[in-house]
Enzyme design. Sequence first.
Site, short mmCIF file in Angstrom:
data_model
loop_
_atom_site.label_atom_id
_atom_site.label_comp_id
_atom_site.label_asym_id
_atom_site.label_seq_id
_atom_site.Cartn_x
_atom_site.Cartn_y
_atom_site.Cartn_z
N LYS A 38 5.13 -10.45 -13.10
CA LYS A 38 3.82 -10.47 -12.43
C LYS A 38 3.41 -9.09 -11.92
O LYS A 38 2.52 -8.96 -11.10
CB LYS A 38 3.83 -11.47 -11.25
CG LYS A 38 4.16 -12.89 -11.64
CD LYS A 38 3.18 -13.47 -12.64
CE LYS A 38 3.54 -14.90 -12.98
NZ LYS A 38 2.94 -15.35 -14.22
N CYS A 39 4.04 -8.07 -12.44
CA CYS A 39 3.74 -6.69 -12.04
C CYS A 39 2.52 -6.21 -12.79
O CYS A 39 2.27 -6.63 -13.93
CB CYS A 39 4.95 -5.81 -12.36
SG CYS A 39 4.72 -4.06 -12.01
#
Length: 161
Positions: A38-39
């Site tokens: 989710k970066c």
Amino acid sequence: MAANNSFYHLTAKTPKGDTIAMGDFKDKVVLIVNTATKCGLSSQFEGLEALHQKYRDKGLIVLSFPCNQFGNQEPETNDTLEKACQINYGVTFQLTEKCDVNGSDTHPVFKYLKKELGGLLGSKIKWNFTKFLIDKNGKPYKRFSPITKPDAIEKHINKLL
């Protein structure tokens, strides 16, 4: 000399708990990356997969160490990591179980790499997608920042292969 190399004495675990021995990667070039699904940099999974596809038969190993230490950007569990990376990013290279790359519980592979190749923050890992390239003799060759895109590493991979 290579047989006594510290890197080759290290191990990691797959998300399912099987052992990955770094010694199995003798005579291979290894790219180790701490990752998070989710970066904002997670699009790099696709670039890492492209390197894996292009160079795996020439001796490149891409090894992802999922980490949740930066902004809680790795919400996946060891049970869901591989499927999430495959579905969302097409990843087929090897993932490890979730681990820490900084602090008292730092994974031994990252303890070793940070000692050998310090970065701008000394030995700390700054963010997700910090990359370490290891040569065919198990010697850490170069550290790359999180914002360095995988294709920018390709010339170094070619040099080591």
